[in-house]
Write a protein that holds these residues in place. Structure first.
Motif, mmCIF file in Angstrom:
data_model
loop_
_atom_site.group_PDB
_atom_site.id
_atom_site.type_symbol
_atom_site.label_atom_id
_atom_site.label_comp_id
_atom_site.label_asym_id
_atom_site.label_seq_id
_atom_site.Cartn_x
_atom_site.Cartn_y
_atom_site.Cartn_z
ATOM 1 N N ILE A 49 0.866 -1.130 -0.066
ATOM 2 C CA ILE A 49 0.115 -0.111 0.122
ATOM 3 C C ILE A 49 0.933 1.173 0.130
ATOM 4 N N LEU A 50 0.497 2.133 -0.856
ATOM 5 C CA LEU A 50 1.086 3.616 -1.070
ATOM 6 C C LEU A 50 0.153 4.397 -0.477
ATOM 7 N N ASP A 51 0.539 5.569 0.553
ATOM 8 C CA ASP A 51 -0.112 6.396 0.959
ATOM 9 C C ASP A 51 0.501 7.792 0.421
ATOM 10 N N VAL A 52 -0.409 8.389 -0.595
ATOM 11 C CA VAL A 52 0.309 9.526 -0.947
ATOM 12 C C VAL A 52 -0.245 10.784 -0.080
ATOM 13 N N ALA A 53 0.959 11.463 -0.044
ATOM 14 C CA ALA A 53 0.843 12.565 0.827
ATOM 15 C C ALA A 53 0.466 12.128 2.335
ATOM 16 N N CYS A 54 1.449 11.023 2.981
ATOM 17 C CA CYS A 54 1.252 10.473 4.074
ATOM 18 C C CYS A 54 1.116 11.193 5.283
ATOM 19 N N GLY A 55 1.735 12.191 5.128
ATOM 20 C CA GLY A 55 1.704 12.961 6.517
ATOM 21 C C GLY A 55 2.575 12.437 7.852
ATOM 22 N N THR A 56 1.972 11.997 8.828
ATOM 23 C CA THR A 56 2.444 11.530 10.072
ATOM 24 C C THR A 56 2.405 10.141 10.074
ATOM 25 N N PRO A 101 8.071 8.370 -7.143
ATOM 26 C CA PRO A 101 9.188 7.685 -7.713
ATOM 27 C C PRO A 101 9.031 6.340 -7.678
ATOM 28 N N TYR A 102 8.041 5.679 -8.217
ATOM 29 C CA TYR A 102 7.909 4.210 -8.319
ATOM 30 C C TYR A 102 7.694 4.064 -9.750
ATOM 31 N N PRO A 103 7.901 2.633 -10.104
ATOM 32 C CA PRO A 103 7.403 2.305 -11.514
ATOM 33 C C PRO A 103 6.099 2.013 -11.841
ATOM 34 N N ASP A 104 5.650 1.743 -12.835
ATOM 35 C CA ASP A 104 4.357 1.680 -12.998
ATOM 36 C C ASP A 104 3.973 -0.032 -12.476
ATOM 37 N N GLY A 105 2.520 0.254 -12.054
ATOM 38 C CA GLY A 105 2.121 -1.090 -11.590
ATOM 39 C C GLY A 105 2.762 -1.810 -10.226
ATOM 40 N N TYR A 106 3.292 -0.758 -9.389
ATOM 41 C CA TYR A 106 4.188 -1.415 -8.392
ATOM 42 C C TYR A 106 3.388 -1.806 -6.917
ATOM 43 N N PHE A 107 2.109 -1.207 -6.964
ATOM 44 C CA PHE A 107 1.292 -1.399 -5.578
ATOM 45 C C PHE A 107 0.081 -1.759 -5.750
ATOM 46 N N ASP A 108 -0.154 -2.581 -4.749
ATOM 47 C CA ASP A 108 -1.717 -3.343 -4.647
ATOM 48 C C ASP A 108 -2.687 -2.156 -4.481
ATOM 49 N N TYR A 109 -2.417 -1.355 -3.466
ATOM 50 C CA TYR A 109 -3.225 -0.334 -3.228
ATOM 51 C C TYR A 109 -2.680 1.198 -3.003
ATOM 52 N N VAL A 110 -3.272 2.034 -3.756
ATOM 53 C CA VAL A 110 -2.698 3.448 -3.650
ATOM 54 C C VAL A 110 -3.961 4.228 -3.320
ATOM 55 N N VAL A 111 -3.300 4.820 -1.975
ATOM 56 C CA VAL A 111 -4.518 5.821 -1.282
ATOM 57 C C VAL A 111 -4.093 7.099 -0.885
ATOM 58 N N SER A 112 -5.010 7.766 -0.508
ATOM 59 C CA SER A 112 -4.710 9.035 -0.078
ATOM 60 C C SER A 112 -5.897 9.847 0.753
ATOM 61 N N THR A 113 -5.547 10.461 1.705
ATOM 62 C CA THR A 113 -6.579 11.230 2.587
ATOM 63 C C THR A 113 -6.276 12.418 2.828
ATOM 64 N N ARG A 141 -7.950 4.431 -3.485
ATOM 65 C CA ARG A 141 -8.984 4.799 -2.434
ATOM 66 C C ARG A 141 -8.747 6.156 -2.276
ATOM 67 N N ILE A 142 -9.714 7.004 -2.269
ATOM 68 C CA ILE A 142 -9.546 8.474 -1.984
ATOM 69 C C ILE A 142 -10.472 8.880 -0.715
ATOM 70 N N ALA A 143 -10.079 9.264 0.448
ATOM 71 C CA ALA A 143 -10.997 9.905 1.405
ATOM 72 C C ALA A 143 -10.622 11.320 1.740
ATOM 73 N N ASP A 144 -11.628 12.155 1.150
ATOM 74 C CA ASP A 144 -11.555 13.671 1.137
ATOM 75 C C ASP A 144 -12.789 14.162 0.904
ATOM 76 N N TYR A 145 -12.560 15.517 0.981
ATOM 77 C CA TYR A 145 -13.967 16.543 0.844
ATOM 78 C C TYR A 145 -14.148 16.490 -0.608
ATOM 79 N N SER A 146 -15.514 15.944 -1.049
ATOM 80 C CA SER A 146 -15.892 15.922 -2.425
ATOM 81 C C SER A 146 -17.097 16.814 -2.561
ATOM 82 N N LYS A 147 -17.439 16.821 -3.897
ATOM 83 C CA LYS A 147 -18.851 17.371 -4.215
ATOM 84 C C LYS A 147 -19.924 16.692 -3.772
#
Length: 203
Positions: A49-56, A101-113, A141-147
């Motif tokens: 799993i990769l957390d994009v903008a993972c914070g703390t 900075p990872y190659p194509d198709g590297y992760f099972d899950y890519v997420v961001s909150t 998977r994206i958890a965020d403020y949405s329309k």
């Protein structure tokens, strides 16, 4: 369109300066995002799993306890230092979410909150990059403020407040459809504004 917003303070240097207090601030004022992090990982039991903008590293700590191989990227070294202390077994990299900075198709899950939906962020570009590093058959998977699905006077007021603090409710449903996907959307709260959006990557 111009908005009155505090977005200018949310820079890597700004996050560095508040990294020590960030988790306490979040717990006091943002209860829905904490719930959302649990929803993002609660049915995952294996894989990477990769957390994009993972914070703390709060989400990755939850993922690590579930046995996932954890990775995180963020532009703030201060936040990454906190994340490394929280999840010593994870791999963290200082990087921008427009250029993961990872190659194509590297992760099972890519997420961001609470990251892509910031004022001034090109959400479609970020989501395209997340799709690039996700495996075929994997999930975004994206958890965020949405329309909000239904606009009310309460959602209008909350939208203005969200923009003022530096976030921007993105239309993730529309963006994913433009990218060729039909997402699953779960409304988590905040008068319909806070949502969990999921897609499975296909060939």
């Amino acid at each position: 369109m111009r908005y009155l917003s505090l977005a200018g303070i949310w820079t890597p240097r700004g996050y560095d300066s508040i990294a020590r207090y960030y988790d306490l601030f979040f717990k006091c004022f943002f209860h829905i995002p904490e719930k959302a992090r649990r929803r993002v990982v609660e049915d995952l039991n294996s894989g990477s799993i990769l957390d994009v903008a993972c914070g703390t590293g709060v989400l990755l700590a939850m993922a690590h306890k579930r046995g996932l191989r954890c990775y995180g990227v963020d532009t703030s070294q201060g936040m990454l230092n906190r994340a490394k202390n929280r999840v010593p077994g994870a791999k963290f990299t200082k990087a921008n979410f427009y250029d993961i900075p990872y190659p194509d198709g590297y992760f099972d899950y890519v997420v961001s909150t609470n990251a892509i939906g910031a004022v001034g962020v090109d959400a479609k570009k970020v989501l395209s990059e997340m799709l690039r590093v996700c495996k075929d058959g994997g999930e975004i998977r994206i958890a965020d403020y949405s329309k909000a699905p239904t606009v009310t006077w309460k959602s209008r007021i909350l939208t203005k407040f969200v923009i003022f603090i530096g976030d921007f409710p993105q239309d993730y449903l529309r963006i994913f459809r433009e990218l060729g996907y039909e997402p699953k959307v779960e409304v988590l709260g905040e008068h319909g504004l806070y949502q969990l959006t999921r897609i499975k990557k296909v060939h």
